[in-house]
Design a protein around this motif. Structure first.
Motif, PDB file in Angstrom:
ATOM      1  N   UNK A 175       0.854  -1.191   0.000  1.00 58.46           N
ATOM      2  CA  UNK A 175       0.000   0.000   0.000  1.00 58.46           C
ATOM      3  C   UNK A 175       0.885   1.235   0.000  1.00 58.46           C
ATOM      4  N   UNK A 176       0.575   2.204  -0.868  1.00 58.39           N
ATOM      5  CA  UNK A 176       1.333   3.450  -0.899  1.00 58.39           C
ATOM      6  C   UNK A 176       0.375   4.613  -1.143  1.00 58.39           C
ATOM      7  N   UNK A 177       0.618   5.728  -0.473  1.00 55.79           N
ATOM      8  CA  UNK A 177      -0.130   6.964  -0.718  1.00 55.79           C
ATOM      9  C   UNK A 177       0.639   7.799  -1.724  1.00 55.79           C
ATOM     10  N   UNK A 178      -0.016   8.158  -2.825  1.00 53.91           N
ATOM     11  CA  UNK A 178       0.638   8.913  -3.901  1.00 53.91           C
ATOM     12  C   UNK A 178      -0.266  10.059  -4.345  1.00 53.91           C
ATOM     13  N   UNK A 179       0.289  11.077  -5.003  1.00 56.45           N
ATOM     14  CA  UNK A 179      -0.529  12.213  -5.463  1.00 56.45           C
ATOM     15  C   UNK A 179      -1.612  11.766  -6.445  1.00 56.45           C
ATOM     16  N   UNK A 180      -2.758  12.411  -6.367  1.00 62.09           N
ATOM     17  CA  UNK A 180      -3.883  12.044  -7.230  1.00 62.09           C
ATOM     18  C   UNK A 180      -4.189  13.091  -8.289  1.00 62.09           C
ATOM     19  N   UNK A 181      -3.260  14.013  -8.545  1.00 64.00           N
ATOM     20  CA  UNK A 181      -3.513  15.093  -9.502  1.00 64.00           C
ATOM     21  C   UNK A 181      -3.688  14.555 -10.917  1.00 64.00           C
ATOM     22  N   UNK A 182      -2.955  13.510 -11.256  1.00 65.34           N
ATOM     23  CA  UNK A 182      -3.034  12.939 -12.603  1.00 65.34           C
ATOM     24  C   UNK A 182      -3.112  11.425 -12.487  1.00 65.34           C
ATOM     25  N   UNK A 183      -4.326  10.900 -12.358  1.00 67.96           N
ATOM     26  CA  UNK A 183      -4.509   9.469 -12.155  1.00 67.96           C
ATOM     27  C   UNK A 183      -4.067   8.652 -13.368  1.00 67.96           C
ATOM     28  N   UNK A 184      -4.043   9.271 -14.542  1.00 66.28           N
ATOM     29  CA  UNK A 184      -3.627   8.540 -15.741  1.00 66.28           C
ATOM     30  C   UNK A 184      -2.166   8.108 -15.673  1.00 66.28           C
ATOM     31  N   UNK A 185      -1.364   8.774 -14.835  1.00 65.29           N
ATOM     32  CA  UNK A 185       0.046   8.392 -14.726  1.00 65.29           C
ATOM     33  C   UNK A 185       0.215   7.011 -14.116  1.00 65.29           C
ATOM     34  N   UNK A 186      -0.862   6.482 -13.483  1.00 68.15           N
ATOM     35  CA  UNK A 186      -0.779   5.158 -12.880  1.00 68.15           C
ATOM     36  C   UNK A 186      -1.362   4.072 -13.787  1.00 68.15           C
ATOM     37  N   UNK A 187      -1.775   4.415 -14.998  1.00 67.15           N
ATOM     38  CA  UNK A 187      -2.324   3.422 -15.927  1.00 67.15           C
ATOM     39  C   UNK A 187      -1.359   2.278 -16.203  1.00 67.15           C
ATOM     40  N   UNK A 188      -0.053   2.533 -16.404  1.00 69.06           N
ATOM     41  CA  UNK A 188       0.863   1.415 -16.631  1.00 69.06           C
ATOM     42  C   UNK A 188       0.906   0.440 -15.448  1.00 69.06           C
ATOM     43  N   UNK A 189       0.716   0.927 -14.241  1.00 69.35           N
ATOM     44  CA  UNK A 189       0.667   0.057 -13.059  1.00 69.35           C
ATOM     45  C   UNK A 189      -0.604  -0.777 -13.056  1.00 69.35           C
ATOM     46  N   UNK A 190      -1.725  -0.157 -13.347  1.00 66.06           N
ATOM     47  CA  UNK A 190      -3.007  -0.871 -13.289  1.00 66.06           C
ATOM     48  C   UNK A 190      -3.150  -1.897 -14.402  1.00 66.06           C
ATOM     49  N   UNK A 191      -2.565  -1.625 -15.544  1.00 69.68           N
ATOM     50  CA  UNK A 191      -2.784  -2.493 -16.711  1.00 69.68           C
ATOM     51  C   UNK A 191      -1.561  -3.310 -17.103  1.00 69.68           C
ATOM     52  N   UNK A 192      -0.621  -3.414 -16.197  1.00 73.14           N
ATOM     53  CA  UNK A 192       0.616  -4.181 -16.467  1.00 73.14           C
ATOM     54  C   UNK A 192       0.288  -5.680 -16.597  1.00 73.14           C
TER      55      UNK A 192
END
Length: 329
Positions: free
Chosen positions: A312-329
């Protein structure tokens, strides 16, 4: 007769003057800034030579640090939270941060070898006992910018800016500082990565034996999603100290921060420390949880019992699209 003696005395005095002057200059002490160390002719191997950056905790938290390695490669790590505290645990060493950047990302660019050698030659001539002199001006809440160089394994700050501005009172330090500025100005550097360790934010690994592996990677962006995660994993994040704000409707924490989580299975013989994530990286090359040293996986054909864990990690939510590679890996 008297006139002849006077003229002779004047001539004798004028002839002696240069001799006396030469005698005076021969006793002059050498300038403290004169080079007394041998000039290096080559760069070392596998060392971090330069560390520059800026940190500020006045209005949220921001940190940016750049490393120049002895092969000329440049790596950077930049993290920013608005209105969110830094967690202050499990800090990465510079060596570990660089190891993660090298392992999971590509260099931002390179500094030419000849250019870097010239910088290094000045670094190695710096008088480490020189006084660090600050200017009288002081800027409140401006953070701290710094340029540091590695001299025989010790980090020496050669200039500082932000809250206070100052520099090491040494001509080689000033020369190195100017050359470093020039090198960064001419280098074609790409965007830096973000490396969130337990120092910058909340980063923890939990054992969760009853968790299901479907929907193993997710972002938590609301109280409802947090409640569902707690139900799926049995991990009561909202009951943890300093974490109550994520479950309190009076706080709009999710406008700035979200939670990235990943449920994993690991061989049972691995220790908790071995399976715990060291950081969460966001970059063009890789986005996800990262290890300085990967857990040693059994590659035999024998069946090995598994344990289930959750990062579990807390990260900035300003641009959620930056986490797409993590979610769809």
């Amino acid at each position: 007769m008297k006139l002849t003696k006077i003229i002779a005395s004047v001539l004798l005095g004028s002839l002696c003057l240069p001799v006396l002057c030469c005698g005076c200059t021969s006793n002059k002490k050498p300038d403290k800034t004169e080079e007394t160390k041998p000039v290096v002719t080559e760069l070392p191997e596998d060392e971090i030579l330069i560390r520059t950056g800026h940190k500020n905790g006045a209005w949220g938290y921001s940190s940016f640090v750049t490393y120049v390695l002895s092969d000329g490669s440049v790596y950077s790590s930049g993290e920013y939270f608005e209105g969110y505290y830094n967690y202050g645990k499990h800090a990465l060493t510079d060596e570990d941060r660089v190891a993660l950047l090298q392992k999971y990302t590509k260099p931002r660019g390179y500094i030419d070898e000849n250019q870097l050698l010239k910088i290094y030659q000045n670094i190695m001539q710096i008088d480490t006992d020189a006084e660090f002199v600050y200017e009288d001006m002081y800027a409140c809440d401006a953070g701290t910018g710094f340029v540091e160089v590695n001299i025989d394994g010790e980090w020496i700050c050669i200039s500082e800016s932000g809250d206070r501005t100052g520099a090491l009172d040494d001509r080689h330090a000033r020369k190195a500082d100017a050359l470093i500025d020039g090198a960064f100005a001419t280098a074609d550097l790409t965007e830096s990565a973000a490396v969130y360790s337990g120092y910058e934010t909340f980063l923890e690994t939990f054992e969760c034996p009853n968790a299901r592996l479907d929907n193993a990677r997710r972002l938590i962006t609301s109280i409802e999603e947090l409640r569902q995660f707690e139900k799926d994993t049995g991990i009561k994040l909202s009951e943890m100290e300093d974490f109550e704000i994520f479950a309190d409707p009076d706080y709009d924490v999710y406008y700035a921060v979200c939670l990235a989580v990943e449920i994993i299975e690991c061989d049972e013989y691995l220790s908790f420390d071995e399976v715990s994530a060291d950081a969460f990286i966001v970059s063009e090359d890789y986005t996800g949880f990262a290890y300085v040293e990967e857990p040693q996986i059994d590659i035999s054909d024998d069946t090995v019992a598994q344990k289930t864990y959750c990062h579990v990690v807390a990260v900035p939510s300003y641009d959620l699209s930056s986490y797409d590679p993590f979610l769809h890996h």
